[in-house]
Design a protein around this motif. Structure first.
Motif, PDB file in Angstrom:
ATOM      1  N   CYS A 133       2.770   1.583  -3.397  1.00 56.10           N
ATOM      2  CA  CYS A 133       1.929   1.913  -4.554  1.00 56.10           C
ATOM      3  C   CYS A 133       1.274   3.283  -4.458  1.00 56.10           C
ATOM      4  O   CYS A 133       0.757   3.786  -5.456  1.00 56.10           O
ATOM      5  N   THR A 134       1.280   3.883  -3.283  1.00 50.33           N
ATOM      6  CA  THR A 134       0.581   5.163  -3.136  1.00 50.33           C
ATOM      7  C   THR A 134       1.558   6.295  -2.834  1.00 50.33           C
ATOM      8  O   THR A 134       2.175   6.826  -3.747  1.00 50.33           O
ATOM      9  N   PHE A 148       0.837  -1.202   0.000  1.00 47.81           N
ATOM     10  CA  PHE A 148       0.000   0.000   0.000  1.00 47.81           C
ATOM     11  C   PHE A 148       0.871   1.251   0.000  1.00 47.81           C
ATOM     12  O   PHE A 148       0.649   2.177  -0.784  1.00 47.81           O
TER      13      PHE A 148
END
Length: 133
Positions: free
Chosen positions: A97-98, A94
Motif C-alpha cells: 500500500c505504500t 504495508f
C-alpha cells in the motif's frame, strides 16, 4: 486479518476519493470499475490491489482457523503460526500500500504462504492422528 482487511479498505477509499476530489474526476466516467484504475497513477491503486490480495490466500487462513477451533485442535503451534501469518501479511500489506517494493513484498508474501501451508499440513496431520470417536 479482518482488522487488516478493514484498514486496507478504508485506506483504499481515502486514496481513491482524495484523487477523485483533487483531480475533479467526472463521475460519469466511473461507470466501469476499470475506468478509475486507468486514469489513476499506479500508487493510488496499490491499496485496491492489496485488498484483492486479502481475499485470496487469507481465505484459506480463515477456513483453517475455523476448522481448528471447531475441531478443538488449537494448540501452541497453531496459535504461533496464525499470529506469524497475520504479522507477515500486515508487513506485506504495508509494503504493497505504500512504497510497493515488489521484491520485498514478494519475500513477505512467500513467507506468509509457507506459514499458511504449514498450518494446513499441521491441521491435516493432527486430524488424521485424532481418533474418529
Amino acid at each position: 486479518m479482518i482488522a487488516l482487511t478493514f484498514v486496507v479498505w478504508v485506506y483504499m477509499y481515502i486514496r481513491r476519493l482524495s484523487y477523485i476530489l483533487t483531480h475533479h474526476v467526472d463521475y460519469a466516467r466511473l461507470g466501469k470499475s476499470s475506468a478509475l484504475v486507468e486514469m489513476m497513477p499506479a500508487e493510488v491503486s496499490f491499496p485496491s490491489d492489496n485488498l484483492k490480495n486479502l481475499f485470496e490466500l487469507p481465505v484459506i487462513f480463515y477456513v483453517i482457523s475455523i476448522i481448528s477451533v471447531q475441531a478443538e485442535l488449537v494448540d501452541k503451534i497453531m496459535v504461533q503460526a496464525a499470529w506469524s501469518f497475520v504479522a507477515l501479511r500486515l508487513v506485506h500489506s504495508f509494503i504493497h500500500c505504500t512504497f510497493n517494493n515488489v521484491n520485498l513484498r514478494f519475500l513477505f508474501y512467500i513467507l506468509s504462504s509457507f506459514v499458511l501451508w504449514f498450518m494446513v499440513v499441521h491441521i491435516g496431520v493432527v486430524l488424521l492422528a485424532k481418533p474418529l470417536l
